[in-house]
Structures are given as C-alpha cells and as structure tokens.
Write an enzyme that holds these catalytic residues in place. Sequence first.
Site, PDB file in Angstrom:
ATOM      1  N   ARG A 125       0.812  -1.218   0.000  1.00 25.67           N
ATOM      2  CA  ARG A 125       0.000   0.000   0.000  1.00 25.67           C
ATOM      3  C   ARG A 125       0.845   1.268   0.000  1.00 25.67           C
ATOM      4  O   ARG A 125       0.453   2.296   0.549  1.00 25.67           O
ATOM      5  CB  ARG A 125      -0.957   0.025   1.210  1.00 25.67           C
ATOM      6  N   ARG A 154      -2.706   6.421   1.191  1.00 27.67           N
ATOM      7  CA  ARG A 154      -3.180   7.538   1.997  1.00 27.67           C
ATOM      8  C   ARG A 154      -2.160   8.180   2.908  1.00 27.67           C
ATOM      9  O   ARG A 154      -2.407   9.251   3.441  1.00 27.67           O
ATOM     10  CB  ARG A 154      -4.348   7.069   2.872  1.00 27.67           C
ATOM     11  N   ARG A 176      -7.313  13.323  -3.683  1.00 25.47           N
ATOM     12  CA  ARG A 176      -8.557  12.732  -3.217  1.00 25.47           C
ATOM     13  C   ARG A 176      -9.735  13.710  -3.255  1.00 25.47           C
ATOM     14  O   ARG A 176     -10.874  13.313  -3.455  1.00 25.47           O
ATOM     15  CB  ARG A 176      -8.299  12.337  -1.772  1.00 25.47           C
ATOM     16  N   ASP A 182      -7.153  -1.290  -7.240  1.00 24.73           N
ATOM     17  CA  ASP A 182      -7.741  -1.918  -6.061  1.00 24.73           C
ATOM     18  C   ASP A 182      -8.154  -3.332  -6.415  1.00 24.73           C
ATOM     19  O   ASP A 182      -8.451  -3.622  -7.570  1.00 24.73           O
ATOM     20  CB  ASP A 182      -8.952  -1.131  -5.555  1.00 24.73           C
ATOM     21  N   TYR A 204     -15.965  -9.476   0.341  1.00 23.42           N
ATOM     22  CA  TYR A 204     -16.582  -8.164   0.081  1.00 23.42           C
ATOM     23  C   TYR A 204     -17.893  -8.300  -0.692  1.00 23.42           C
ATOM     24  O   TYR A 204     -18.830  -7.542  -0.464  1.00 23.42           O
ATOM     25  CB  TYR A 204     -15.605  -7.250  -0.669  1.00 23.42           C
TER      26      TYR A 204
HETATM   27  O1  CP3 Z   1       0.331   0.590  -2.956  1.00 24.89           O
HETATM   28  C1  CP3 Z   1      -0.864   0.666  -3.198  1.00 24.89           C
HETATM   29  O2  CP3 Z   1      -1.644   1.382  -2.549  1.00 24.89           O
HETATM   30  C2  CP3 Z   1      -1.342  -0.129  -4.357  1.00 24.89           C
HETATM   31  C3  CP3 Z   1      -2.739  -0.084  -4.560  1.00 24.89           C
HETATM   32  C4  CP3 Z   1      -3.667  -0.867  -3.630  1.00 24.89           C
HETATM   33  C5  CP3 Z   1      -4.854  -0.297  -3.091  1.00 24.89           C
HETATM   34  N1  CP3 Z   1      -5.584  -1.279  -2.548  1.00 24.89           N
HETATM   35  C6  CP3 Z   1      -5.217   1.127  -3.144  1.00 24.89           C
HETATM   36  C7  CP3 Z   1      -6.191   1.643  -2.159  1.00 24.89           C
HETATM   37  C8  CP3 Z   1      -3.663  -2.203  -3.293  1.00 24.89           C
HETATM   38  C9  CP3 Z   1      -2.588  -3.255  -3.549  1.00 24.89           C
HETATM   39  C10 CP3 Z   1      -4.899  -2.467  -2.620  1.00 24.89           C
HETATM   40  C11 CP3 Z   1      -5.286  -3.787  -2.193  1.00 24.89           C
HETATM   41  C12 CP3 Z   1      -6.519  -3.952  -1.416  1.00 24.89           C
HETATM   42  N2  CP3 Z   1      -7.708  -3.264  -1.503  1.00 24.89           N
HETATM   43  C13 CP3 Z   1      -6.687  -4.979  -0.470  1.00 24.89           C
HETATM   44  C14 CP3 Z   1      -5.661  -6.043  -0.161  1.00 24.89           C
HETATM   45  C15 CP3 Z   1      -4.517  -5.541   0.633  1.00 24.89           C
HETATM   46  C16 CP3 Z   1      -4.843  -5.200   2.059  1.00 24.89           C
HETATM   47  O3  CP3 Z   1      -4.398  -4.122   2.466  1.00 24.89           O
HETATM   48  O4  CP3 Z   1      -5.473  -5.986   2.727  1.00 24.89           O
HETATM   49  C17 CP3 Z   1      -7.983  -4.857   0.068  1.00 24.89           C
HETATM   50  C18 CP3 Z   1      -8.590  -5.719   1.134  1.00 24.89           C
HETATM   51  C19 CP3 Z   1      -8.626  -3.764  -0.605  1.00 24.89           C
HETATM   52  C20 CP3 Z   1     -10.032  -3.286  -0.457  1.00 24.89           C
HETATM   53  C21 CP3 Z   1      -9.994  -1.905   0.059  1.00 24.89           C
HETATM   54  N3  CP3 Z   1      -9.732  -0.790  -0.724  1.00 24.89           N
HETATM   55  C22 CP3 Z   1     -10.105  -1.458   1.408  1.00 24.89           C
HETATM   56  C23 CP3 Z   1     -10.389  -2.335   2.587  1.00 24.89           C
HETATM   57  C24 CP3 Z   1      -9.880  -0.082   1.419  1.00 24.89           C
HETATM   58  C25 CP3 Z   1      -9.808   0.870   2.613  1.00 24.89           C
HETATM   59  C26 CP3 Z   1     -11.088   1.535   2.894  1.00 24.89           C
HETATM   60  C27 CP3 Z   1     -10.939   2.544   4.029  1.00 24.89           C
HETATM   61  O5  CP3 Z   1     -11.319   3.677   3.808  1.00 24.89           O
HETATM   62  O6  CP3 Z   1     -10.417   2.176   5.078  1.00 24.89           O
HETATM   63  C28 CP3 Z   1      -9.657   0.310   0.090  1.00 24.89           C
HETATM   64  C29 CP3 Z   1      -9.388   1.687  -0.375  1.00 24.89           C
HETATM   65  C30 CP3 Z   1      -8.041   1.918  -0.911  1.00 24.89           C
HETATM   66  N4  CP3 Z   1      -7.396   1.100  -1.810  1.00 24.89           N
HETATM   67  C31 CP3 Z   1      -7.230   3.047  -0.661  1.00 24.89           C
HETATM   68  C32 CP3 Z   1      -6.083   2.886  -1.458  1.00 24.89           C
HETATM   69  C33 CP3 Z   1      -4.945   3.849  -1.598  1.00 24.89           C
HETATM   70  C34 CP3 Z   1      -7.616   4.226   0.223  1.00 24.89           C
HETATM   71  C35 CP3 Z   1      -8.495   5.123  -0.577  1.00 24.89           C
HETATM   72  C36 CP3 Z   1      -8.762   6.450   0.053  1.00 24.89           C
HETATM   73  O7  CP3 Z   1      -8.989   6.536   1.267  1.00 24.89           O
HETATM   74  O8  CP3 Z   1      -8.774   7.437  -0.718  1.00 24.89           O
END
Ligand code: CP3
Length: 346
Positions: A30, A34, A43, A79, A156
Amino acid sequence: MAISTLPHNHLYLQALRGETVSRPPVWMMRQAGRFLPEFRALRDRYDFFTRCQTPELAAEITMMPIRRFPLDAAILFSDILVVPQAMGMDFEMRDGVGPWLEHPVRSASRVSEIEIPVVEESLGYVAKAIDHTLELLENRIPLIGFAGSPWTILCYCVEGKGSKSFDLAKKFCFTESDAAHQLLQKITDTTISYLKMKARHGVSAVQIFDSWGGMLSPEDYQEFSWKYIQQIILALQEIVPVVVFGKGCWYALPKMATSGAAAVGVDWTVSPEFARQSVGKEVCLQGNFDPARLHSRPEDIQKMVQEMIRRFGKDRYIVNLGHGILPNIPVENAEAFVQAVVEWEE
Ligand code: CP3
C-alpha cells in the site's frame, strides 16, 4: 505494449529468483496510498474509482512513492475490487465506510447470473495504466501487478462492506456451499485472465493478496481459499513470478512454499525463524514489519529493520511490511524504513 528488458535495478527480481544480492530489495504494501500528502490532495478532486479508472492518474499515483523514496519496486495503483466490479458488482468507495456494495451477493440465483467478463474490455483501463506507468518508470525498477484472492473478493461481495470477522461471508460458504464455490470459481477464472493481461502488458511479477484468509480455520482455508489461489498460481507461474501473501495464514505457509509461487509474504505475527522453517530454504520470503511499528522513532525503526534483515537473511528475502502501510504514518518514518534497507551492510 510489453517491455521485456530487465529494469536497471532488478534486486526485487533477483530475490524472487533466489540469486545472491548485495542487499535485500524493499517496497511497502500500500505504498501508493493515503499516508502520502500528495495522494490525499488528489482525493479531493477525483473519487477513488475514478483514480483507478483513469490511466494517467493511476500511473501518476503509482509514481508518488517512487519519487519520494529509493524503492526497489513499484506497485500499480488500483484496487482488488476492480475485479468484482468488472463482473457486474457495483462497488463504491464511501467516505468513512470504505468499500460498499448496495446489493450484496447472498443467493445462488444471484451467483448464477454473474458473468465472466472479457477483461481486455472491462479492465482495459488497467492495461493502459500499466503502459503509462512503464513509460514513466523508464525501466528503472520493476512494476508489480496484483489481485485479491478469490476468497478475499468473495468476502466483500457477500458482506457488501468491510468487516472484522466476515461472518456473513463465512455463513454463505457454510450454508450455500455450491453457490459459494461457483462464485469462487467465477472470480478465479476472471482473475487468471486479468493477471495474464497484466503480464502481457509488462508487469514483472504479480502478488495475490489474501487479506482475509486468516479468518478461516486451516480446513476451511484449504476448501474456500487455497484451492482457488493454487489454480491462479498454476495458470500464471510459467508466465510471470507469483507472490502469495495471506494475512493470518501462518498454518498455510508450507503449502504456499510448494505451490509454484516464487515468494511467500508473511505478516508480523510470525517470527522470521518460523517463516523460514515453514517454507524451507528455496522459496523467497517477503515481510513482515508490523505496520504500526512505523509509529516508532525513525532511529528505532532503523535498528528494528536491521535486526529483521539479520534474522531473515539478505538472500531470498524482500523487505516489506506485514500488511499495508497505515494512513497516519509520518512520511519521515516510512523513509527511515526504506533508508535502513538501502544503507544496509553486512
Ligand atoms: O500501494 C498501493 O496502494 C497499491 C494499490 C492498492 C490499493 N488497494 C489502493 C487503495 C492495493 C494493492 C490495494 C489492495 C486492497 N484493496 C486490499 C488487499 C490488501 C490489504 O491491504 O489488505 C484490500 C482488502 C482492498 C479493499 C480496500 N480498498 C479497502 C479495505 C480499502 C480501505 C477503505 C478505508 O477507507 O479504510 C480500500 C481503499 C483503498 N485502496 C485506498 C487505497 C490507496 C484508500 C483510498 C482512500 O482513502 O482514498
């Protein structure tokens, strides 16, 4: 457009191949996220999935951590939920809630309606994002592609949102197991063609995130998660190195090691010694700094990273966190983590 020449810095690929390295490579799960102020600035202008679906934006976000830190790999900004989206499930990212599906999948009839998409069409924007990113990377470091495990995606789809225990997803598997297996297979088939497309467009490796594998007992893990991850590895391993990461899946480490995966990711609940003993000598390990430990003082982070490398050993090892970086980590602490690896000397 596939780029086949080796990146100038290919420490990450050397570690995956088990070659002797001067120091282990480092990247952070990640990392494109954020905790970076420049990510948060974007964002306010574009919603989350718009950023994923706009190749120029996805490429730009992928580059954000690369411009700040001397990382040895980039991971494409996207994602795991773009896969079920392409299968017709309308996921949104809601402020303060996270992933949200208005009509969760909870019946056999709903599962039977789900179609396997043509990924070049429905996920063509990801292929374009890879093309753009490779141009920006100028062959400096490898680009990693990824997908969620079928079980983690099912979590999910059934729950409709995040959860601490994914009870509804488990209930669906245990009471409607035929439908659950049908859904898992459809996600698996889509994921295989999705990752093959990423490989064709030039990612150097793919990582499977089984973030919720550890919610299952070892027996249920085999039945509802591992069976499908194994299919993905078998379909991809000849094309591109596969890294498998399961959070809480310590009991599955031995079978991950003999699955054809090039590397196995571990979370921070296992010791380096336990991880190595579980996977044997050959397989590359990746991990496992507690993401919350990045709250420690930079000088303490550096010491802990050095100790972590000493215990894992420099070869067949990729320095990483044990799960995604937390949003409130100071940038200078993340920098201390990366810098400790870059400056590492035996
Ligand atoms: O380095 C990276 O950030 C690469 C991109 C990446 C994202 N999500 C971007 C993201 C990767 C590899 C993921 C994987 C992902 N997404 C997983 C598996 C890895 C893990 O951490 O368990 C899962 C379960 C998700 C599903 C998901 N997407 C969740 C649970 C969330 C968080 C929601 C929250 O607000 O807490 C996301 C959102 C997300 N995906 C963000 C990012 C940068 C945050 C978006 C934001 O707040 O603007």
